[in-house]
Design a protein around this motif. Structure first.
Motif, PDB file in Angstrom:
ATOM      1  N   PHE A 109       0.850  -1.195   0.000  1.00  0.00           N
ATOM      2  CA  PHE A 109       0.000   0.000   0.000  1.00  0.00           C
ATOM      3  C   PHE A 109       0.883   1.242   0.000  1.00  0.00           C
ATOM      4  O   PHE A 109       1.731   1.415   0.880  1.00  0.00           O
ATOM      5  CB  PHE A 109      -0.897  -0.009   1.247  1.00  0.00           C
ATOM      6  N   ASP A 110       0.688   2.083  -0.989  1.00  0.00           N
ATOM      7  CA  ASP A 110       1.468   3.310  -1.110  1.00  0.00           C
ATOM      8  C   ASP A 110       0.794   4.411  -0.282  1.00  0.00           C
ATOM      9  O   ASP A 110      -0.163   5.052  -0.726  1.00  0.00           O
ATOM     10  CB  ASP A 110       1.587   3.726  -2.578  1.00  0.00           C
ATOM     11  N   VAL A 111       1.299   4.620   0.901  1.00  0.00           N
ATOM     12  CA  VAL A 111       0.688   5.576   1.821  1.00  0.00           C
ATOM     13  C   VAL A 111       0.811   7.003   1.293  1.00  0.00           C
ATOM     14  O   VAL A 111      -0.093   7.827   1.476  1.00  0.00           O
ATOM     15  CB  VAL A 111       1.331   5.470   3.224  1.00  0.00           C
ATOM     16  N   ASP A 112       1.913   7.306   0.638  1.00  0.00           N
ATOM     17  CA  ASP A 112       2.191   8.687   0.225  1.00  0.00           C
ATOM     18  C   ASP A 112       1.115   9.257  -0.691  1.00  0.00           C
ATOM     19  O   ASP A 112       0.785  10.445  -0.606  1.00  0.00           O
ATOM     20  CB  ASP A 112       3.555   8.764  -0.470  1.00  0.00           C
ATOM     21  N   ALA A 173      11.267   2.008   9.599  1.00  0.00           N
ATOM     22  CA  ALA A 173      10.492   2.049   8.350  1.00  0.00           C
ATOM     23  C   ALA A 173       9.030   1.703   8.603  1.00  0.00           C
ATOM     24  O   ALA A 173       8.117   2.360   8.068  1.00  0.00           O
ATOM     25  CB  ALA A 173      11.093   1.076   7.326  1.00  0.00           C
ATOM     26  N   GLU A 174       8.788   0.668   9.413  1.00  0.00           N
ATOM     27  CA  GLU A 174       7.414   0.274   9.715  1.00  0.00           C
ATOM     28  C   GLU A 174       6.697   1.353  10.530  1.00  0.00           C
ATOM     29  O   GLU A 174       5.526   1.665  10.281  1.00  0.00           O
ATOM     30  CB  GLU A 174       7.404  -1.052  10.487  1.00  0.00           C
ATOM     31  N   LEU A 175       7.412   1.933  11.492  1.00  0.00           N
ATOM     32  CA  LEU A 175       6.817   2.984  12.317  1.00  0.00           C
ATOM     33  C   LEU A 175       6.455   4.199  11.468  1.00  0.00           C
ATOM     34  O   LEU A 175       5.377   4.782  11.631  1.00  0.00           O
ATOM     35  CB  LEU A 175       7.790   3.392  13.423  1.00  0.00           C
ATOM     36  N   GLN A 244       4.000  -0.729  19.887  1.00  0.00           N
ATOM     37  CA  GLN A 244       4.378  -1.955  19.182  1.00  0.00           C
ATOM     38  C   GLN A 244       3.369  -2.351  18.118  1.00  0.00           C
ATOM     39  O   GLN A 244       3.722  -3.007  17.133  1.00  0.00           O
ATOM     40  CB  GLN A 244       4.577  -3.103  20.178  1.00  0.00           C
ATOM     41  N   ASP A 245       2.115  -1.944  18.291  1.00  0.00           N
ATOM     42  CA  ASP A 245       1.113  -2.235  17.265  1.00  0.00           C
ATOM     43  C   ASP A 245       1.391  -1.452  15.994  1.00  0.00           C
ATOM     44  O   ASP A 245       0.985  -1.862  14.899  1.00  0.00           O
ATOM     45  CB  ASP A 245      -0.285  -1.908  17.793  1.00  0.00           C
ATOM     46  N   LEU A 246       2.075  -0.322  16.112  1.00  0.00           N
ATOM     47  CA  LEU A 246       2.453   0.439  14.917  1.00  0.00           C
ATOM     48  C   LEU A 246       3.330  -0.399  13.990  1.00  0.00           C
ATOM     49  O   LEU A 246       3.253  -0.272  12.763  1.00  0.00           O
ATOM     50  CB  LEU A 246       3.223   1.701  15.318  1.00  0.00           C
ATOM     51  N   VAL A 247       4.156  -1.259  14.573  1.00  0.00           N
ATOM     52  CA  VAL A 247       5.054  -2.091  13.764  1.00  0.00           C
ATOM     53  C   VAL A 247       4.249  -3.060  12.903  1.00  0.00           C
ATOM     54  O   VAL A 247       4.535  -3.256  11.712  1.00  0.00           O
ATOM     55  CB  VAL A 247       6.040  -2.853  14.674  1.00  0.00           C
ATOM     56  N   ILE A 248       3.213  -3.667  13.496  1.00  0.00           N
ATOM     57  CA  ILE A 248       2.370  -4.598  12.739  1.00  0.00           C
ATOM     58  C   ILE A 248       1.629  -3.859  11.630  1.00  0.00           C
ATOM     59  O   ILE A 248       1.539  -4.331  10.490  1.00  0.00           O
ATOM     60  CB  ILE A 248       1.378  -5.310  13.679  1.00  0.00           C
ATOM     61  N   ILE A 249       1.117  -2.665  11.958  1.00  0.00           N
ATOM     62  CA  ILE A 249       0.416  -1.856  10.957  1.00  0.00           C
ATOM     63  C   ILE A 249       1.364  -1.484   9.819  1.00  0.00           C
ATOM     64  O   ILE A 249       1.049  -1.649   8.637  1.00  0.00           O
ATOM     65  CB  ILE A 249      -0.169  -0.588  11.611  1.00  0.00           C
ATOM     66  N   GLY A 250       2.539  -0.993  10.166  1.00  0.00           N
ATOM     67  CA  GLY A 250       3.489  -0.561   9.151  1.00  0.00           C
ATOM     68  C   GLY A 250       3.979  -1.693   8.275  1.00  0.00           C
ATOM     69  O   GLY A 250       4.132  -1.532   7.052  1.00  0.00           O
ATOM     70  N   LEU A 254       3.672  -2.070   4.161  1.00  0.00           N
ATOM     71  CA  LEU A 254       4.866  -2.170   3.318  1.00  0.00           C
ATOM     72  C   LEU A 254       4.964  -3.483   2.565  1.00  0.00           C
ATOM     73  O   LEU A 254       5.493  -3.529   1.450  1.00  0.00           O
ATOM     74  CB  LEU A 254       6.125  -1.990   4.183  1.00  0.00           C
ATOM     75  N   THR A 255       4.469  -4.575   3.173  1.00  0.00           N
ATOM     76  CA  THR A 255       4.647  -5.906   2.566  1.00  0.00           C
ATOM     77  C   THR A 255       3.347  -6.581   2.152  1.00  0.00           C
ATOM     78  O   THR A 255       3.361  -7.506   1.343  1.00  0.00           O
ATOM     79  CB  THR A 255       5.373  -6.839   3.543  1.00  0.00           C
ATOM     80  N   GLY A 256       2.227  -6.175   2.748  1.00  0.00           N
ATOM     81  CA  GLY A 256       0.953  -6.831   2.478  1.00  0.00           C
ATOM     82  C   GLY A 256       0.655  -7.983   3.406  1.00  0.00           C
ATOM     83  O   GLY A 256      -0.414  -8.592   3.328  1.00  0.00           O
ATOM     84  N   ASN A 257       1.590  -8.303   4.320  1.00  0.00           N
ATOM     85  CA  ASN A 257       1.408  -9.436   5.229  1.00  0.00           C
ATOM     86  C   ASN A 257       1.062  -8.974   6.638  1.00  0.00           C
ATOM     87  O   ASN A 257       1.660  -8.025   7.150  1.00  0.00           O
ATOM     88  CB  ASN A 257       2.686 -10.284   5.299  1.00  0.00           C
ATOM     89  N   PHE A 258       0.107  -9.665   7.266  1.00  0.00           N
ATOM     90  CA  PHE A 258      -0.231  -9.419   8.665  1.00  0.00           C
ATOM     91  C   PHE A 258       0.697 -10.278   9.512  1.00  0.00           C
ATOM     92  O   PHE A 258       0.448 -11.457   9.739  1.00  0.00           O
ATOM     93  CB  PHE A 258      -1.693  -9.772   8.939  1.00  0.00           C
TER      94      PHE A 258
END
Length: 451
Positions: A109-112, A173-175, A244-250, A254-258
């Motif tokens: 997902f391209d957030v920008d 990067a994830e954050l 820490q949940d921000l890492v899972i979201i990010g 970035l990858t499409g994987n949960f």
């Protein structure tokens, strides 16, 4: 540019068993659970049934009141049990994990370039929305109401809490992806708190307003940050997300994987080697507590979360959805004969009467779960105000909740509090009243009557 927040009221409870900053990979858990009770106020409607094969990140149930809020499996595997309680209430969904994990592809997902509505739709569809909570009411955020601001606490001040500076290392990067996405969902700012002298990955992110906090617990509570930066008035909403949940979201963006991976602190005086473990949401706690951890015959209490606001679990229990620490302390099932009438040197107290913890404020204590007294009528002592830094009258708001006066609850600031904000007042309460339970019931009443 950062803003300093200095907290004077509060209490640091220094306990033995702080986790050493070394991380091991936990023994691979065979089973994982999703518990609807982890998501307060959610009535689950099952998508899957026993025998269904699911991928990591595939929806298992959704919220009856809002079908768009989905709850996904932390691992790929087979649903082997749906435990039910009274009136067929769903207690937990148990999943047997595959040896090789398979992820549902949500797409990068391209957030920008994404529009706010596209960001919200993606978070809902991919099962990330349960990580976003709201105040008032301290429940999963209503996606139909835009928040005036978003708050993230990157500083954990609770006893034996996981060091967020340590567990977030290397996740910049994830954050960054997560806060950029969340920032598009509010017209206000994304406020982040970090320790005054900390080296937090959150401090270097763009698109956030950084606040350096200092002082005793609850300086690290997100409720303290909200109260000091932008208090909530009637009709307003703010969102909160755990760091820490921000890492899972990010990572999903970035990858499409949960990827439900989480670094968990195993701490407490009953742990032989307190340290950090890499595991996943809903994993078996036995995969961590018995590996150089707890003696199998120990008389101890296992808590998913910190000692002030966590939940007791059994040795065969599972990690909560929002917890990043497992605390193990002695069970307080012994009583001192006439323990109230002699000097005390091995306990913490805000009072100086017969208790001498104030003489050595840096000493770490080996406390147990004993409340040292039974439930009794509320008495006014003035101790709550010493440990409660919010601009709210704690005794008055607790009593308003007990006699269910909605107007008074509103006037006293009920919209911006959560049960964890009253964990310290519960700890110092000479009346042994369950403050967090009282506040939770008050919030539920307001949600039902006012919405």
């Amino acid at each position: 540019m950062s803003n300093d927040i200095r907290i004077k009221k509060g209490l640091d409870i220094k306990l033995k068993g702080l986790a050493e900053k070394t991380t091991e990979t936990a023994v691979l858990s065979n089973f994982y659970v999703l518990r609807p009770e982890d998501f307060h106020g959610v009535i689950p409607k099952l998508i899957s049934k026993v025998g269904t094969k699911v991928k990591a990140g595939e929806p298992v149930f959704y919220d009856k009141s809002n079908e768009n809020i989905k709850f996904v499996s932390p691992v790929s595997g087979e649903i082997i049990e749906i435990a039910r309680g009274a009136k067929r209430k769903i207690l937990e969904i148990k999943i047997q994990a595959d040896k090789t994990q398979v992820f549902q592809d949500n797409g990068k997902f391209d957030v920008d370039v994404a529009k706010p509505e596209a960001v919200k739709a993606h978070l809902l569809a991919s099962g990330l929305w349960p990580f976003v909570k709201q105040r008032p009411y301290d429940v999963i955020a209503n996606p139909e109401k835009a928040p005036k601001a978003i708050f993230i606490s990157g500083y954990a001040s609770a006893p034996l809490a996981a060091d967020l500076d340590y567990v977030l290392q290397g996740k910049e990067a994830e954050l960054q992806a997560a806060v950029l996405a969340l920032g598009k969902l509010t017209e206000g700012q994304v406020h982040v708190s970090v320790g005054e002298s900390a080296n937090s990955p959150l401090a270097g992110l763009s698109g956030v307003s950084v606040h350096k906090v200092s002082g005793p617990h609850p300086a690290g509570n997100v409720g303290t940050l909200i109260n000091k930066v932008d208090p909530i008035n009637k009709g307003e909403t703010v969102w909160t997300v755990n760091a820490q949940d921000l890492v899972i979201i990010g990572e999903l963006l970035l990858t499409g994987n949960f990827n439900a991976e989480r670094i968990v602190a195993l701490a407490g005086s009953e742990v032989k080697a307190p340290r950090y473990f890499k595991t996943k949401l809903g994993s078996e706690v036995a995969t961590m507590i018995y590996d150089k951890g707890l003696e199998k015959d120990a008389n101890a209490r296992i808590i998913s979360g910190n000692v002030l606001s966590g939940k007791e679990i059994k040795p065969d229990g599972y990690l909560d959805y929002y917890s990043n620490v497992i605390t193990i302390i002695p069970e307080g099932d012994d009583y001192e004969f006439f323990g109230w009438n002699k000097p005390v040197f091995n306990k913490i107290s805000t009072s100086r009467a017969l208790t001498f913890s104030w003489l050595n404020p840096k000493k770490a204590y080996d406390l147990n779960t004993n409340t040292n007294g039974e439930h009794r009528a509320f008495v006014t002592t003035g101790t709550f105000e010493k440990v409660f830094p919010l601009d709210i009258y704690p005794m008055q708001i607790l009593k308003a909740c007990m006699y269910q006066d909605l107007d008074e609850m509103e006037a006293l600031g009920m919209y911006e509090v959560a049960p964890e904000d009253f964990a310290l007042t519960e700890f110092v309460c000479v009346s042994k009243q369950p403050h967090q339970k009282i506040i939770r019931e008050g919030l539920d009443l307001m949600l039902k009557e006012i919405g």
